[in-house]
Design an enzyme around this catalytic site. Structure first.
Site, PDB file in Angstrom:
ATOM      1  N   ASP A  77      82.668  93.573  39.728  1.00 55.34           N
ATOM      2  CA  ASP A  77      81.935  93.975  38.534  1.00 55.34           C
ATOM      3  C   ASP A  77      80.449  93.679  38.676  1.00 55.34           C
ATOM      4  O   ASP A  77      79.614  94.321  38.038  1.00 55.34           O
ATOM      5  CB  ASP A  77      82.511  93.248  37.318  1.00 55.34           C
ATOM      6  CG  ASP A  77      81.913  93.734  36.010  1.00 55.34           C
ATOM      7  OD1 ASP A  77      81.491  94.912  35.953  1.00 55.34           O
ATOM      8  OD2 ASP A  77      81.855  92.952  35.049  1.00 55.34           O
ATOM      9  N   ASP A  80      78.771  96.882  40.988  1.00 54.15           N
ATOM     10  CA  ASP A  80      78.635  98.286  40.597  1.00 54.15           C
ATOM     11  C   ASP A  80      77.295  98.567  39.926  1.00 54.15           C
ATOM     12  O   ASP A  80      76.674  99.606  40.149  1.00 54.15           O
ATOM     13  CB  ASP A  80      79.807  98.741  39.717  1.00 54.15           C
ATOM     14  CG  ASP A  80      80.013  97.867  38.489  1.00 54.15           C
ATOM     15  OD1 ASP A  80      79.196  96.943  38.266  1.00 54.15           O
ATOM     16  OD2 ASP A  80      80.994  98.099  37.759  1.00 54.15           O
ATOM     17  N   GLY A  81      76.821  97.619  39.111  1.00 50.76           N
ATOM     18  CA  GLY A  81      75.518  97.806  38.469  1.00 50.76           C
ATOM     19  C   GLY A  81      74.377  97.825  39.474  1.00 50.76           C
ATOM     20  O   GLY A  81      73.462  98.652  39.379  1.00 50.76           O
ATOM     21  N   ARG A  85      71.828 101.081  40.287  1.00 55.54           N
ATOM     22  CA  ARG A  85      70.362 101.047  40.260  1.00 55.54           C
ATOM     23  C   ARG A  85      69.767 101.357  41.630  1.00 55.54           C
ATOM     24  O   ARG A  85      68.770 102.080  41.735  1.00 55.54           O
ATOM     25  CB  ARG A  85      69.894  99.677  39.763  1.00 55.54           C
ATOM     26  CG  ARG A  85      70.158  99.442  38.274  1.00 55.54           C
ATOM     27  CD  ARG A  85      69.563  98.136  37.803  1.00 55.54           C
ATOM     28  NE  ARG A  85      70.269  96.980  38.361  1.00 55.54           N
ATOM     29  CZ  ARG A  85      71.330  96.425  37.809  1.00 55.54           C
ATOM     30  NH1 ARG A  85      71.832  96.914  36.686  1.00 55.54           N
ATOM     31  NH2 ARG A  85      71.902  95.371  38.356  1.00 55.54           N
ATOM     32  N   ASP A  98      83.201 100.818  33.304  1.00 56.08           N
ATOM     33  CA  ASP A  98      83.028  99.393  33.556  1.00 56.08           C
ATOM     34  C   ASP A  98      83.512  98.566  32.377  1.00 56.08           C
ATOM     35  O   ASP A  98      84.253  97.585  32.544  1.00 56.08           O
ATOM     36  CB  ASP A  98      81.553  99.115  33.841  1.00 56.08           C
ATOM     37  CG  ASP A  98      81.285  97.650  34.141  1.00 56.08           C
ATOM     38  OD1 ASP A  98      81.871  97.131  35.109  1.00 56.08           O
ATOM     39  OD2 ASP A  98      80.494  97.029  33.419  1.00 56.08           O
ATOM     40  N   ASP A 102      86.872  96.101  32.226  1.00 55.92           N
ATOM     41  CA  ASP A 102      86.747  94.691  31.840  1.00 55.92           C
ATOM     42  C   ASP A 102      87.705  94.345  30.714  1.00 55.92           C
ATOM     43  O   ASP A 102      88.425  93.340  30.775  1.00 55.92           O
ATOM     44  CB  ASP A 102      85.314  94.386  31.396  1.00 55.92           C
ATOM     45  CG  ASP A 102      84.330  94.405  32.546  1.00 55.92           C
ATOM     46  OD1 ASP A 102      84.763  94.301  33.704  1.00 55.92           O
ATOM     47  OD2 ASP A 102      83.117  94.528  32.281  1.00 55.92           O
TER      48      ASP A 102
END
Length: 261
Positions: A77, A80-81, A85, A98, A102
């Site tokens: 987790d 992925d962010g 970006r 996402d 979660d």
């Protein structure tokens, strides 16, 4: 009254620019080079779902496999962010995927804990309901106010939520929250105190390592759920504010039509 039109303008610019049928057609006709379903962050999201499903498969009889798979799913987790970006592949689908992953992963573990600790079942059910309702309301309030991400919260809305959604804080709190639930799960399987397993003497030696982890991560879990309560309340107020702005705008338009007639 003066804030109403501004709220409505942001909302139209955010979510009403594409008709639902047009959006479905665009998703169906997307090319391989620009396929949002195949964006790297979303592929990471799919792998998280697979790992979480495997961990649930082992949850009832193989705690080592379950714990490793669950932790890897949660750790991904954090990637992925960054991938979104770095590659310019941020997407609304990815953000919702996402969040849903979660919520479903944590809820599945909490469902197991309700059976492992039936005397605390009501408490776990409350945590599930709070987690889902808080994030659902927050996501919707973000959409209707034109926010590009549910993680973008202005300090004038809530300083607590602003601090919570700082990337570093968010990672620490979410990790601590999950580790607390994992510790509760492992407490049902590990019964050897640290004095025997690692030769640690004194007060700490009387605990098993999952019990010690639960004591360390418990305050973080408590903080996380305080944030959930604040998030639910703030999101509710935002949605009510948008309702009031829309109703005021409708009354203004009705009064204007009445004058023209």
């Amino acid at each position: 009254m003066s804030n109403g039109p501004a709220v409505l303008t942001r909302r139209r610019g955010s979510i009403d620019i594409v008709d639902a049928k047009v959006a479905v057609d665009l998703a169906t006709a997307q090319t391989y080079s620009e396929n949002v379903f195949l964006f790297v962050p979303n592929l990471i999201g799919y792998s998280r779902i697979i790992l979480a499903a495997l961990s649930l498969h082992y949850m009832n009889y193989h705690p080592k496999y379950c714990t490793v798979l669950y932790c890897i799913s949660c750790l991904l987790d954090a990637f992925d962010g960054h991938a979104a970006r770095a590659l310019g592949q941020a997407s609304k689908f990815g953000a919702v995927l996402d969040m849903v992953t979660d919520r479903c992963t944590t809820t599945s573990l909490l469902c197991y804990l309700t059976s492992a600790y039936p005397e605390y079942a009501l408490g776990f059910q409350f945590l599930i309901a709070l987690d889902f309702s808080s994030h659902y309301m927050h996501m919707n309030s973000s959409l209707v106010t034109g926010s590009r991400s549910h993680k973008q919260v202005d300090s004038d809305v809530s300083r607590l939520l602003r601090a919570y959604y700082n990337p570093t804080t968010l990672f620490i709190v979410c990790a601590g929250n999950e580790l607390f639930y994992i510790a509760l799960y492992l407490m049902k399987w590990v019964h050897t105190p640290l004095s025997e397993s690692l030769g640690i003497a004194g007060f700490v030696g009387g605990f098993t390592w999952p019990e010690l982890m639960a004591w360390v991560c418990g305050p973080i879990c408590f903080y996380k759920n305080v944030v959930n309560l604040v998030q639910l309340w703030k999101a509710s107020k935002i949605l009510v504010g948008v309702d009031l702005a829309e109703r005021a705008k409708a009354r203004e338009e009705e009064a204007l039509r009445a004058k023209q007639d």
